[in-house]
Design a protein around this motif. Structure first.
Motif, PDB file in Angstrom:
ATOM      1  N   ASN A   1       2.089  -8.629  14.460  1.00 26.82           N
ATOM      2  CA  ASN A   1       2.965  -9.233  13.114  1.00 26.82           C
ATOM      3  C   ASN A   1       3.561  -8.043  12.348  1.00 26.82           C
ATOM      4  OD1 ASN A   1       4.098 -10.298  10.802  1.00 26.82           O
ATOM      5  ND2 ASN A   1       2.636 -11.669  10.577  1.00 26.82           N
ATOM      6  N   PRO A   2       5.020  -7.828  12.530  1.00 27.16           N
ATOM      7  CA  PRO A   2       5.780  -6.872  11.852  1.00 27.16           C
ATOM      8  C   PRO A   2       5.836  -6.599  10.446  1.00 27.16           C
ATOM      9  CG  PRO A   2       7.306  -7.893  13.369  1.00 27.16           C
ATOM     10  CD  PRO A   2       5.951  -8.705  13.416  1.00 27.16           C
ATOM     11  N   GLN A   3       5.422  -7.863   9.672  1.00 24.15           N
ATOM     12  CA  GLN A   3       5.115  -7.748   8.190  1.00 24.15           C
ATOM     13  C   GLN A   3       3.883  -7.284   7.915  1.00 24.15           C
ATOM     14  OE1 GLN A   3       5.344 -11.676   6.450  1.00 24.15           O
ATOM     15  NE2 GLN A   3       5.257 -10.971   4.251  1.00 24.15           N
ATOM     16  N   LEU A   4       2.792  -7.464   8.529  1.00 22.81           N
ATOM     17  CA  LEU A   4       1.495  -7.172   8.248  1.00 22.81           C
ATOM     18  C   LEU A   4       1.339  -5.596   8.989  1.00 22.81           C
ATOM     19  CD1 LEU A   4      -0.698  -9.884   9.630  1.00 22.81           C
ATOM     20  CD2 LEU A   4      -0.226  -9.281   7.355  1.00 22.81           C
TER      21      LEU A   4
ATOM     22  N   ALA B   1      -4.612  -2.654  -4.367  1.00 14.86           N
ATOM     23  CA  ALA B   1      -5.274  -3.811  -4.263  1.00 14.86           C
ATOM     24  C   ALA B   1      -4.281  -4.767  -4.188  1.00 14.86           C
ATOM     25  CB  ALA B   1      -6.119  -3.598  -5.820  1.00 14.86           C
ATOM     26  N   TYR B   2      -3.230  -4.899  -4.743  1.00 11.02           N
ATOM     27  CA  TYR B   2      -2.125  -6.064  -4.673  1.00 11.02           C
ATOM     28  C   TYR B   2      -2.118  -6.100  -3.449  1.00 11.02           C
ATOM     29  CZ  TYR B   2       1.974  -8.675  -5.147  1.00 11.02           C
ATOM     30  OH  TYR B   2       3.011  -9.547  -4.842  1.00 11.02           O
ATOM     31  N   LEU B   3      -1.747  -4.998  -2.521  1.00  8.23           N
ATOM     32  CA  LEU B   3      -1.222  -5.088  -1.011  1.00  8.23           C
ATOM     33  C   LEU B   3      -2.437  -5.368  -0.167  1.00  8.23           C
ATOM     34  CD1 LEU B   3       0.989  -1.692  -0.819  1.00  8.23           C
ATOM     35  CD2 LEU B   3       1.816  -4.056  -0.627  1.00  8.23           C
ATOM     36  N   LEU B   4      -3.458  -5.008  -0.615  1.00 10.23           N
ATOM     37  CA  LEU B   4      -4.613  -5.232   0.281  1.00 10.23           C
ATOM     38  C   LEU B   4      -4.965  -6.657  -0.033  1.00 10.23           C
ATOM     39  CD1 LEU B   4      -6.993  -4.290   2.120  1.00 10.23           C
ATOM     40  CD2 LEU B   4      -8.478  -3.689  -0.111  1.00 10.23           C
ATOM     41  N   LEU B   5      -5.124  -7.389  -1.053  1.00 13.19           N
ATOM     42  CA  LEU B   5      -5.375  -8.715  -1.217  1.00 13.19           C
ATOM     43  C   LEU B   5      -4.380  -9.611  -0.599  1.00 13.19           C
ATOM     44  CD1 LEU B   5      -6.384  -8.644  -5.028  1.00 13.19           C
ATOM     45  CD2 LEU B   5      -8.096  -9.046  -2.911  1.00 13.19           C
ATOM     46  N   GLY B   6      -3.229  -9.259  -0.717  1.00 18.45           N
ATOM     47  CA  GLY B   6      -2.158  -9.898   0.034  1.00 18.45           C
ATOM     48  C   GLY B   6      -2.262 -10.025   1.503  1.00 18.45           C
ATOM     49  N   PHE B   7      -2.586  -8.622   2.296  1.00 16.99           N
ATOM     50  CA  PHE B   7      -2.794  -8.476   3.488  1.00 16.99           C
ATOM     51  C   PHE B   7      -3.986  -9.250   3.918  1.00 16.99           C
ATOM     52  CE2 PHE B   7      -4.654  -5.849   7.090  1.00 16.99           C
ATOM     53  CZ  PHE B   7      -3.505  -5.548   7.905  1.00 16.99           C
ATOM     54  N   VAL B   8      -5.046  -9.218   3.369  1.00 19.16           N
ATOM     55  CA  VAL B   8      -6.156 -10.044   3.796  1.00 19.16           C
ATOM     56  C   VAL B   8      -6.110 -11.528   3.513  1.00 19.16           C
ATOM     57  CG1 VAL B   8      -8.601 -10.684   3.141  1.00 19.16           C
ATOM     58  CG2 VAL B   8      -7.778  -8.333   3.155  1.00 19.16           C
ATOM     59  N   LYS B   9      -5.544 -11.991   2.476  1.00 17.65           N
ATOM     60  CA  LYS B   9      -5.222 -13.392   2.135  1.00 17.65           C
ATOM     61  C   LYS B   9      -4.454 -13.803   3.290  1.00 17.65           C
ATOM     62  CE  LYS B   9      -2.900 -16.884  -0.854  1.00 17.65           C
ATOM     63  NZ  LYS B   9      -1.368 -16.855  -0.817  1.00 17.65           N
ATOM     64  N   ASP B  10      -3.027 -13.203   4.047  1.00 18.56           N
ATOM     65  CA  ASP B  10      -2.288 -13.599   4.826  1.00 18.56           C
ATOM     66  C   ASP B  10      -3.052 -13.769   6.241  1.00 18.56           C
ATOM     67  OD1 ASP B  10       0.127 -14.446   5.878  1.00 18.56           O
ATOM     68  OD2 ASP B  10       0.795 -12.367   6.264  1.00 18.56           O
ATOM     69  N   ILE B  11      -3.899 -12.729   6.308  1.00 19.50           N
ATOM     70  CA  ILE B  11      -4.687 -12.700   7.778  1.00 19.50           C
ATOM     71  C   ILE B  11      -5.785 -13.869   7.765  1.00 19.50           C
ATOM     72  CG2 ILE B  11      -6.482 -11.714   9.160  1.00 19.50           C
ATOM     73  CD1 ILE B  11      -4.995  -8.851   8.632  1.00 19.50           C
ATOM     74  N   LEU B  12      -6.390 -14.239   6.803  1.00 17.72           N
ATOM     75  CA  LEU B  12      -7.384 -15.351   6.365  1.00 17.72           C
ATOM     76  C   LEU B  12      -6.621 -16.554   6.769  1.00 17.72           C
ATOM     77  CD1 LEU B  12      -9.833 -13.725   3.860  1.00 17.72           C
ATOM     78  CD2 LEU B  12     -10.383 -14.213   6.459  1.00 17.72           C
ATOM     79  N   THR B  13      -5.538 -16.750   6.268  1.00 17.79           N
ATOM     80  CA  THR B  13      -4.954 -17.937   6.237  1.00 17.79           C
ATOM     81  C   THR B  13      -4.366 -18.405   7.619  1.00 17.79           C
ATOM     82  OG1 THR B  13      -3.868 -17.742   3.950  1.00 17.79           O
ATOM     83  CG2 THR B  13      -2.894 -19.309   5.154  1.00 17.79           C
ATOM     84  N   LYS B  14      -3.988 -17.322   8.200  1.00 22.80           N
ATOM     85  CA  LYS B  14      -3.402 -17.487   9.603  1.00 22.80           C
ATOM     86  C   LYS B  14      -4.384 -17.929  10.481  1.00 22.80           C
ATOM     87  CE  LYS B  14       0.999 -15.337   8.791  1.00 22.80           C
ATOM     88  NZ  LYS B  14       1.938 -14.426   9.269  1.00 22.80           N
ATOM     89  N   SER B  15      -5.683 -16.916  10.222  1.00 24.83           N
ATOM     90  CA  SER B  15      -6.844 -17.186  11.368  1.00 24.83           C
ATOM     91  C   SER B  15      -7.518 -18.584  11.062  1.00 24.83           C
ATOM     92  CB  SER B  15      -7.805 -16.014  10.769  1.00 24.83           C
ATOM     93  OG  SER B  15      -7.105 -14.702  11.022  1.00 24.83           O
ATOM     94  N   GLN B  16      -7.499 -19.070   9.705  1.00 27.31           N
ATOM     95  CA  GLN B  16      -8.190 -20.307   9.649  1.00 27.31           C
ATOM     96  C   GLN B  16      -7.483 -21.393  10.349  1.00 27.31           C
ATOM     97  OE1 GLN B  16     -10.931 -20.821   8.065  1.00 27.31           O
ATOM     98  NE2 GLN B  16     -10.648 -22.892   8.805  1.00 27.31           N
ATOM     99  N   GLN B  17      -5.997 -21.449  10.482  1.00 28.66           N
ATOM    100  CA  GLN B  17      -5.241 -22.206  11.283  1.00 28.66           C
ATOM    101  C   GLN B  17      -5.378 -22.250  12.637  1.00 28.66           C
ATOM    102  OE1 GLN B  17      -1.329 -20.969  10.214  1.00 28.66           O
ATOM    103  NE2 GLN B  17      -1.305 -21.993   8.066  1.00 28.66           N
ATOM    104  N   VAL B  18      -5.858 -21.245  13.117  1.00 31.77           N
ATOM    105  CA  VAL B  18      -6.187 -21.010  14.524  1.00 31.77           C
ATOM    106  C   VAL B  18      -7.507 -21.631  14.760  1.00 31.77           C
ATOM    107  CG1 VAL B  18      -6.845 -19.260  16.438  1.00 31.77           C
ATOM    108  CG2 VAL B  18      -4.769 -18.738  15.158  1.00 31.77           C
ATOM    109  N   ILE B  19      -8.396 -21.344  13.949  1.00 33.41           N
ATOM    110  CA  ILE B  19      -9.796 -22.032  13.771  1.00 33.41           C
ATOM    111  C   ILE B  19      -9.761 -23.425  13.765  1.00 33.41           C
ATOM    112  CG2 ILE B  19     -11.963 -22.081  12.585  1.00 33.41           C
ATOM    113  CD1 ILE B  19     -11.812 -19.250  11.652  1.00 33.41           C
TER     114      ILE B  19
END
Length: 116
Positions: free
Chosen positions: A82-85, A37-55
């Motif tokens: 993204n290698p980190q993702l 859950a920790y990894l999943l939440l971090g993964f989703v948060k990172d994608i959403l933050t970066k996607s929001q910047q594109v939006i």
């Protein structure tokens, strides 16, 4: 359905650690659930933050409404390729598989032998 099959399917199809809950191995289940859950939440948060910047860039008119331009903006922002993702994704898959294997292993070990 055999218990080994049941706990393995629970871990594979529901959530890592769900099979351990059926086996009443609560500490191990909590470890798998919390780590995934920790990894999943971090993964989703990172994608959403970066996607929001594109939006936001699209809304400001900095990126055109063409698919290729949006895709390039996503690549530039680090949402795609993204290698980190990718590392986080592979680690989540590893935890998921390990949880299913471990649930199977514990159920198999607790299974009574049917040898006559």
């Amino acid at each position: 359905m055999k218990q080994t099959t049941k706990v393995t399917l629970f871990s594979l199809l529901i959530f890592p650690g769900a099979g351990h809950l059926l086996l009443k191995k609560y500490a191990i289940a909590l470890g798998f659930i919390a780590s995934f859950a920790y990894l999943l939440l971090g993964f989703v948060k990172d994608i959403l933050t970066k996607s929001q910047q594109v939006i936001d860039s699209i809304m400001r008119g900095e990126v055109s409404m063409e698919i290729s331009a949006i895709q390039q903006a996503l690549v530039d922002q680090g949402v795609i390729d993204n290698p980190q993702l990718a590392t986080s994704g592979y680690l989540m898959l590893f935890i998921w598989g390990l949880a299913a294997f471990d649930a199977y292993r514990i159920a198999k070990k607790n299974q009574p032998d049917n040898i006559s």
